[in-house]
Design an enzyme around this catalytic site. Structure first.
Site, PDB file in Angstrom:
ATOM      1  N   TYR A 105      -9.458  -9.686  32.567  1.00 49.10           N
ATOM      2  CA  TYR A 105      -9.710 -10.915  31.815  1.00 49.10           C
ATOM      3  C   TYR A 105     -10.447 -10.517  30.545  1.00 49.10           C
ATOM      4  CZ  TYR A 105     -11.907 -15.181  30.214  1.00 49.10           C
ATOM      5  OH  TYR A 105     -12.308 -16.227  29.429  1.00 49.10           O
ATOM      6  N   GLU A 193      -8.519 -16.668  24.723  1.00 46.32           N
ATOM      7  CA  GLU A 193      -8.565 -16.070  26.054  1.00 46.32           C
ATOM      8  C   GLU A 193      -7.269 -15.328  26.346  1.00 46.32           C
ATOM      9  OE1 GLU A 193     -10.688 -18.472  29.385  1.00 46.32           O
ATOM     10  OE2 GLU A 193      -8.553 -18.539  29.818  1.00 46.32           O
TER      11      GLU A 193
END
Ligand code: GDP
Ligand code: MN
Length: 392
Positions: A105, A193
């Site tokens: 991530y 993101e």
């Protein structure tokens, strides 16, 4: 403003980040054509992904691989029209599929407390970061960029080391993390993101097989207040998925945020709107919305704002609080009376108008049998009482 993955990937690509080539398809046949192009370019498989502005598409069945043209078309036809978290899928992204060795991530957000852009990384990628934050907060590493100097290489390297990257992959990570930071800056984004940021070990376009990092998913939220500086980005607004209330408010040029309560508020000025909401709460009520009709609002705007308030079936009473400076009290009163008189649902309303042309406004409102108040306390208290009365 949230933008679709495909558009987010364009913004990442513009900053030089590694994103697999893609096409957007609105029909199964378009998906087939896109897959054909990718197979022709040497891809063995394609990934077909629902383009909706919610996360967890994979889990919902909105991300599937296909290894033939027929399969690509058939998969696209299954995903198109699918309902994901209440949103109908109208388009899919078609991209070359990669072999994933590991998922990370990587995200950039604005941290309001430190007033800095913070980069967050985790070796537990692929799953939703909120899930990781709940179950294993220690697995999320972060670093704040300096507003003057940006995200420095040593900071990005620290983050990469923390998630276990070394050597060539680490230096790729540094470039990607800095690219996320520049994507934030270049577009006035609130959030950028990449989840997953994946290590892939299949053949890269240049034929080499060294493992490399690739941005497989992209999620970007743009700062609405920054959009004026980026007219190009306004075109990325997905009208298919915009809440009709938000679209209407934007058209009227008013600031409207729906809340959970029962007292619809119409106020001019953001500060006064917040004060009004505070007083509603103080007197035991709950505001149904934040609504700032802005300075100098004409009666059409007032009518439109009233429609927005009344569209919410939770609203049991309306509280209008106008401080007339540029905004003329009589003009607002005219709009209010017109909108209130034409409503199908009879909702009690209390109006406080002070300042420019307040006396004229009071006269008009009295004649139209609208409840008025002189102080804000009185207005808020009356609105709460009216809402409670209506609820019974
Ligand atoms: P999300 O579920 O909405 O976050 O959608 P993602 O784009 O993150 O896709 C969900 C998952 O699908 C990823 O975590 C991957 O495991 C998988 N996925 C996406 N693209 C590919 C691909 O090119 N190859 C493979 N093997 N899996 C992929
Ligand atoms: Mn994802």
């Amino acid at each position: 403003m949230k933008i679709q993955e495909a558009d987010a990937k364009s913004l990442l690509l513009a900053q030089g980040l590694p994103v697999p080539a893609w096409d957007v398809a609105r029909t199964p046949l378009e998906a087939r054509t896109a897959a054909q192009r990718l197979f022709n370019a040497g891809e063995a498989r394609v990934v077909i992904k629902a383009q909706v502005l919610v996360g967890g598409r994979g889990k919902a069945g909105g991300v599937k691989l296909a290894s033939s043209l027929d399969e690509a078309e058939e998969t696209a036809s299954r995903i198109l029209g699918m309902d994901i978290k209440g949103i109908t899928v109208r388009k899919v992204l078609v991209s070359g599929a990669v072999d994933i060795a590991k998922e990370f991530y990587l995200g950039a957000i604005i941290d309001r407390a430190t007033r800095r852009i913070v980069l967050m990384a985790s070796a537990e990628g692929g799953v939703e970061i909120e899930e990781v934050a709940r179950q294993n907060p220690g697995a999320i590493h972060q670093v704040a960029a300096d507003p003057q100097l940006g995200l420095l290489a040593f900071q990005a390297r620290g983050l990469g080391l923390a998630v276990g990257l070394r050597d060539a992959l680490l230096s790729q990570f540094v470039t990607i993390a800095q690219g996320l930071y520049s994507t934030m800056k270049a577009n006035d984004a609130d959030l950028v993101e990449v989840n997953p940021l994946a290590i892939v070990s299949d053949k890269s376009p240049d034929g080499s097989v060294a493992p490399r990092l690739v941005c497989l998913d992209a999620k970007i939220t743009l700062d609405d207040s920054g959009l004026a500086r980026h007219p190009r980005l306004e075109a990325l607004r997905d009208l298919d998925e915009e809440d009709p209330t938000d679209a209407q408010a934007r058209k009227l040029g008013i600031n409207f945020i729906r809340l959970e309560g029962s007292i619809g508020c119409m106020v001019n000025g953001a500060g006064l709107a917040m004060t009004t909401m505070d007083l509603v709460k103080h007197y035991g009520g709950e505001p149904a919305n934040f609504l700032d009709i802005g300075g100098g609002a004409r009666h059409e705007t007032v009518c439109g704002a009233m429609e927005l308030i009344l569209a919410d079936s939770n609203v049991k009473a309306i509280l209008v609080n106008i401080f007339g400076g540029i905004t003329r009290g009589d003009e607002v009163a005219e709009g209010l009376i017109e909108a209130w008189a034409s409503q199908a649902r009879k909702i009690p309303m209390v109006v406080r108008i002070v300042g420019t042309n307040a006396d004229e406004a009071a006269d008009m409102l009295r004649k139209a049998n609208v409840e008025t108040a002189t102080s804000l306390d009185e207005a808020a208290e009356k609105a709460v009482t009216l809402a409670k009365g209506a609820a019974r």
